[in-house]
Scaffold this motif. Sequence first.
Motif, mmCIF file in Angstrom:
data_model
loop_
_atom_site.group_PDB
_atom_site.id
_atom_site.type_symbol
_atom_site.label_atom_id
_atom_site.label_comp_id
_atom_site.label_asym_id
_atom_site.label_seq_id
_atom_site.Cartn_x
_atom_site.Cartn_y
_atom_site.Cartn_z
ATOM 1 N N GLN A 9 0.837 -1.198 0.000
ATOM 2 C CA GLN A 9 0.000 0.000 0.000
ATOM 3 C C GLN A 9 0.874 1.251 0.000
ATOM 4 O OE1 GLN A 9 -2.619 -0.567 3.368
ATOM 5 N NE2 GLN A 9 -4.209 -1.459 2.059
ATOM 6 N N LYS A 10 2.035 1.180 0.639
ATOM 7 C CA LYS A 10 2.957 2.321 0.652
ATOM 8 C C LYS A 10 3.459 2.617 -0.756
ATOM 9 C CE LYS A 10 7.201 4.165 2.735
ATOM 10 N NZ LYS A 10 7.114 5.298 1.887
ATOM 11 N N ASP A 11 3.759 1.581 -1.533
ATOM 12 C CA ASP A 11 4.212 1.784 -2.912
ATOM 13 C C ASP A 11 3.160 2.545 -3.719
ATOM 14 O OD1 ASP A 11 6.592 0.314 -2.455
ATOM 15 O OD2 ASP A 11 5.596 -1.571 -3.000
ATOM 16 N N VAL A 69 -5.003 4.798 0.875
ATOM 17 C CA VAL A 69 -5.067 3.596 0.037
ATOM 18 C C VAL A 69 -5.787 2.479 0.789
ATOM 19 C CG1 VAL A 69 -3.709 1.828 -1.164
ATOM 20 C CG2 VAL A 69 -3.004 4.223 -1.276
ATOM 21 N N SER A 70 -5.522 2.354 2.073
ATOM 22 C CA SER A 70 -6.182 1.341 2.885
ATOM 23 C C SER A 70 -7.700 1.547 2.898
ATOM 24 C CB SER A 70 -5.636 1.383 4.313
ATOM 25 O OG SER A 70 -6.313 0.461 5.134
ATOM 26 N N GLU A 105 -8.131 10.495 -10.214
ATOM 27 C CA GLU A 105 -7.531 10.289 -11.532
ATOM 28 C C GLU A 105 -6.189 9.571 -11.419
ATOM 29 O OE1 GLU A 105 -7.574 13.854 -13.915
ATOM 30 O OE2 GLU A 105 -9.524 14.413 -13.117
ATOM 31 N N ARG A 106 -5.351 9.991 -10.465
ATOM 32 C CA ARG A 106 -4.036 9.349 -10.306
ATOM 33 C C ARG A 106 -4.187 7.904 -9.851
ATOM 34 N NH1 ARG A 106 -2.349 14.462 -7.551
ATOM 35 N NH2 ARG A 106 -2.616 13.244 -5.639
ATOM 36 N N TYR A 107 -5.118 7.650 -8.932
ATOM 37 C CA TYR A 107 -5.330 6.286 -8.451
ATOM 38 C C TYR A 107 -5.892 5.399 -9.560
ATOM 39 C CZ TYR A 107 -6.848 2.501 -5.318
ATOM 40 O OH TYR A 107 -7.028 1.283 -4.700
ATOM 41 N N ALA A 108 -6.855 5.916 -10.309
ATOM 42 C CA ALA A 108 -7.435 5.142 -11.419
ATOM 43 C C ALA A 108 -6.370 4.805 -12.453
ATOM 44 C CB ALA A 108 -8.588 5.920 -12.060
#
Length: 79
Positions: free
Chosen positions: A36-38, A50-51, A66-69
């Motif tokens: 998750q850190k990465d 993220v968690s 947008e960045r996560y997708a």
Amino acid sequence: MSSTTSELIRARLRIRRSLPEPHVCRAAREAAGLTQKDVADAVGVTIQAVSYWEAGLRRPRGERFERYAEAIAALRDAA
């Protein structure tokens, strides 16, 4: 509303539909051997964000969405 504005709205709606369910996002990350850190570092958020997203407790919004997708799409494409 101009056609350019309409196109931007439609493009954003397409992006929103492209984020898979939280368990699929987690599976893609794990399949890539990432923590998750990465993912958090790549997206520019905290590990806790993220968690929460992977647990389905919250959803990213705005630029973070947008960045996560994009990150999840890249992980799924690489698999």
